[in-house]
Design a protein around this motif. Sequence first.
Motif, PDB file in Angstrom:
ATOM      1  N   SER A   1     -13.178  44.166  49.073  1.00 27.47           N
ATOM      2  CA  SER A   1     -13.352  44.623  47.696  1.00 27.47           C
ATOM      3  C   SER A   1     -14.770  44.358  47.202  1.00 27.47           C
ATOM      4  N   ARG A   2     -15.500  43.468  47.846  1.00 27.55           N
ATOM      5  CA  ARG A   2     -16.917  43.276  47.542  1.00 27.55           C
ATOM      6  C   ARG A   2     -17.682  44.582  47.716  1.00 27.55           C
ATOM      7  N   LEU A   3     -17.210  45.438  48.632  1.00 27.49           N
ATOM      8  CA  LEU A   3     -17.864  46.721  48.885  1.00 27.49           C
ATOM      9  C   LEU A   3     -17.413  47.784  47.896  1.00 27.49           C
ATOM     10  N   CYS A   4     -16.441  47.455  47.076  1.00 23.41           N
ATOM     11  CA  CYS A   4     -15.751  48.454  46.263  1.00 23.41           C
ATOM     12  C   CYS A   4     -16.008  48.280  44.772  1.00 23.41           C
ATOM     13  N   MET A   5     -15.785  47.070  44.240  1.00 23.61           N
ATOM     14  CA  MET A   5     -15.822  46.925  42.787  1.00 23.61           C
ATOM     15  C   MET A   5     -16.432  45.614  42.302  1.00 23.61           C
ATOM     16  N   ALA A   6     -17.212  44.932  43.138  1.00 26.31           N
ATOM     17  CA  ALA A   6     -17.811  43.671  42.717  1.00 26.31           C
ATOM     18  C   ALA A   6     -18.768  43.852  41.541  1.00 26.31           C
ATOM     19  N   SER A   7     -19.455  44.999  41.480  1.00 23.74           N
ATOM     20  CA  SER A   7     -20.379  45.234  40.360  1.00 23.74           C
ATOM     21  C   SER A   7     -19.620  45.366  39.047  1.00 23.74           C
ATOM     22  N   THR A   8     -18.431  45.933  39.095  1.00 23.83           N
ATOM     23  CA  THR A   8     -17.611  45.996  37.887  1.00 23.83           C
ATOM     24  C   THR A   8     -17.201  44.602  37.441  1.00 23.83           C
ATOM     25  N   VAL A   9     -16.801  43.754  38.405  1.00 20.61           N
ATOM     26  CA  VAL A   9     -16.444  42.372  38.068  1.00 20.61           C
ATOM     27  C   VAL A   9     -17.613  41.694  37.369  1.00 20.61           C
ATOM     28  N   ALA A  10     -18.815  41.834  37.944  1.00 20.02           N
ATOM     29  CA  ALA A  10     -19.992  41.203  37.358  1.00 20.02           C
ATOM     30  C   ALA A  10     -20.282  41.767  35.972  1.00 20.02           C
ATOM     31  N   GLY A  11     -20.193  43.076  35.824  1.00 18.07           N
ATOM     32  CA  GLY A  11     -20.452  43.691  34.532  1.00 18.07           C
ATOM     33  C   GLY A  11     -19.455  43.263  33.473  1.00 18.07           C
ATOM     34  N   HIS A  12     -18.178  43.251  33.840  1.00 19.26           N
ATOM     35  CA  HIS A  12     -17.155  42.787  32.899  1.00 19.26           C
ATOM     36  C   HIS A  12     -17.409  41.345  32.470  1.00 19.26           C
ATOM     37  N   ARG A  13     -17.696  40.480  33.438  1.00 19.90           N
ATOM     38  CA  ARG A  13     -17.889  39.063  33.111  1.00 19.90           C
ATOM     39  C   ARG A  13     -19.108  38.871  32.212  1.00 19.90           C
ATOM     40  N   ARG A  14     -20.176  39.628  32.468  1.00 20.15           N
ATOM     41  CA  ARG A  14     -21.367  39.490  31.634  1.00 20.15           C
ATOM     42  C   ARG A  14     -21.118  39.996  30.213  1.00 20.15           C
ATOM     43  N   ALA A  15     -20.344  41.069  30.082  1.00 24.77           N
ATOM     44  CA  ALA A  15     -20.120  41.655  28.758  1.00 24.77           C
ATOM     45  C   ALA A  15     -18.978  40.991  27.998  1.00 24.77           C
ATOM     46  N   PHE A  16     -17.866  40.731  28.700  1.00 22.32           N
ATOM     47  CA  PHE A  16     -16.646  40.296  28.017  1.00 22.32           C
ATOM     48  C   PHE A  16     -16.365  38.802  28.143  1.00 22.32           C
ATOM     49  N   GLY A  17     -16.983  38.146  29.125  1.00 26.83           N
ATOM     50  CA  GLY A  17     -16.664  36.749  29.394  1.00 26.83           C
ATOM     51  C   GLY A  17     -15.616  36.566  30.452  1.00 26.83           C
ATOM     52  N   THR A  18     -14.918  37.620  30.810  1.00 28.63           N
ATOM     53  CA  THR A  18     -13.944  37.612  31.901  1.00 28.63           C
ATOM     54  C   THR A  18     -13.944  38.993  32.549  1.00 28.63           C
TER      55      THR A  18
END
Length: 872
Positions: free
Chosen positions: A128-145
């Motif tokens: 999943s690192r190849l799939c959606m890790a950037s979304t995880v990072a973006g969500h955490r930076r914007a929303f806190g989770t």
Amino acid sequence: MRAATRSTCAYCGVGCGVLLTPDGHGGLDVQGDPDHPANRGRLCSKGAALGETVGLDERLLAPRHHGREIGWDAALQTVADRFANTIARHGPDSVAFYVSGQLLTEDYYVANKLMKGFIGSANIDTNSRLCMASTVAGHRRAFGTDTVPGTYEDLDEADLVVLVGSNLAWCHPVLYQRVLAARAARGTSIVVIDPRRTASCEQADMHLALAPGSDVALFNALLVALREGGALDEGFLRHVEGFDDTLEAALADDPAKTGLSAEEIDAFCRMWMGTERVVTVFSQGVNQSAQGSDKVNAILNCHLATGRIGRPGMGPFSVTGQPNAMGGREVGGLANTLACHLELEDPAHRAAVQAFWESGPLPQAPGLKAVEMFRAVGRGDIRALWIIHTNPAVSMPDADAVKAAIAGCDFVVVSDVTGATDTARLADMLLPATAWAEKDGTVTNSDRTISRQRAVLPAPGAARPDWAILAEVGRRMGFHAAFDYAGPAEIFREYAALSGIAAQMGRDFDISGLGALDEAGYAALPPTRWPVSPGRSGGRFFGDGRFFHPGGKARMLPVTARPPAARVGRRYPFRLNTGRIRDQWHTMTRTGLSPRLSAHLAEPFLDLHPEDAARLKVSAADLVRVKSPEGQAILRARITRDVAPGQVFAPMHWTGETAPSARIDALVAAVTDPVSGQPESKAAVAAVERFDAAWYGFAVSATPLAPEAEYWARARTPAGWRAELAGRAPVADWEAEARRLFGLPDAPLQSLMDARRGSARLAFLDGDRLIAALFVSRAPVAVMRDYLVTLPGTAVPEALTGRTPADRPDPGPVLCSCFGVGVNTILTAVETQGLMSVDAVGQALQAGTNCGSCRSEIAGLIARAQTKEAAE
């Protein structure tokens, strides 16, 4: 026949419900579940063909150590001993797990607990690192989770759906059909933002063919337009930090980086700004970038600035590519996270998890992310590696280097359903795991809905569930009490209890309301969207302006567009985009078993613009050699205006098992996003040249064939196998080569040879029945392939013609996989019945009426027929 069992599809993150009915002979009838909220009975072509993938061909049925079958006791003890000894000698960071979004949540939880809690390393990462890790990072930076704000119902209620780097029509067809249903019901507009024209563009009101990698510049332009147009939500912005700095960065960015005209950008901004109910759907075209996290935050910035988030019909929406990518995110399956959205680097979070697990100290820093992990394997820093349900020797960037790293590792364990993958062939220990229809547990889809996956077929041979394999290794490593599980329901209850602790610490993920489920309750669990707690159930996040950062506010991030890491130039003048096709999934371990799914696009290809093809002197059906600084491939040329001049596209599915020259990730550099660690798989550089073959071949066979050629690609058919072949070295004796290819040293032969023209046609018979046939010529072989693939095993007096008999219609290449409708069948119906629309074709032939992912191609056929008629 048994009553149908409710379960979940094995493919993408839509999480479609399925009804499974065993046929009593090892087979399975698969239907869409009309009561599942994700799909309401619909299935895509892949889901509809799941019943064709449950056979035992190529299944791994017993543990194997260095190729020799051994018992489970010896296998598990060897794994436990090798990992324990490696840790004792070199420390916990000398071992690693590389796992997969195909694991069930319970499997994922046990793997994460074993590595982080008891081995004491964070070296567990996932494909999943190849799939959606950037979304995880973006969500955490914007929303806190890592919180998905919306639900699938937002697609039904939106007035504008923007698809960014997402070919939803092919990669998530069931969701695309929901968008089209909204269009029919409420006039929903569709915008596609993608460098390539895809099937999703067919129904779109606007296609913005922006320059690869320039998404940030476009959404910065949108943010500026929102400010200038008075479309900001000043009330909601009181719940947001960082607006001024973000706007300043957006003003300084240059929209010209997009390659779009000012008029195109303005039209898009006016549409977005003027439509309150807007959902921005994004996928791999956003995530798989060295600037993926910034792309995600550029999208989130626009929704936060306008308050278009967490309310019906509006919000940013990431769609995931694997059946349990979300479940993996929730259990901490990534190297930089903890279970239940707790933070690995937060001492209080680590202490809470350690106390709950009653483990030793947890690692204080993130482990190695996928690309870093395999580099560490190659250096010898990681000496014991366990790979579970994934094929990194094909799917990782710089795949040749990854393959070499795995081959050189001291001890490699692979858990999978088959030993016939590029990665499994490198393993020291192969462990047979249960497959999709044999597994019992839960998965979470892209809109936070937890669904049960239920076993309907018995585990074959010695295959075991992944959680059971992992738990037994944990016990044998000395952690008996922590891994003494009786079944997946017990694991789920533990996980739910931990989520309650996480919620008390201010996290979003909370399924503590399911923590008291007994065995019967777990068995009967219906699709359930989290959170599930006494205080909250399901629904959307953030509409109330409450976020998970300290202070409760969201954060907008200033971002600036940067070009892709690899630069095109004289030596590598093309921008190489990689991705998926309609009817295959990942590295075809499952979909490749289905003849139906292989009928649409049976071999790997490179999409090439006509201007580039003319300059390179490449014609349709020619083979091309594609080179990058990392590797090379040979692919079939498809000349199309779907790609822009200077850009090429190739699918990522083919492997050493199906087309060794077409492992496209061998050409992709291991460049990653500095925040998320996700590789840039959409913007490699390449050179393209015509592959000058001395001969081309096409083969059909009732039994597996063994090609040995510079280029070959094989696929299953209803009657056996098919293969495309080509080589530069002349073949002196085609009969001898054909007998070797098919393994038929003594079978009777019919042949037509023309040495002067360089052609050969050979048919092997058993009585009057065709066993196999090979067609060879100096140019790409011109035969009716879709007719020939039906012939093995049948009585065919004139197979060597390569053409259908005059009294038998030729359906042509399969276009609609759901109903097996060919191109020629559709063209004939259009011409003879006067069918003028895709819906009319559907009424006449059923084509396009199930998942709808072929509708754009049907529309193209109709347009072609109308153009032909006008010309006449």
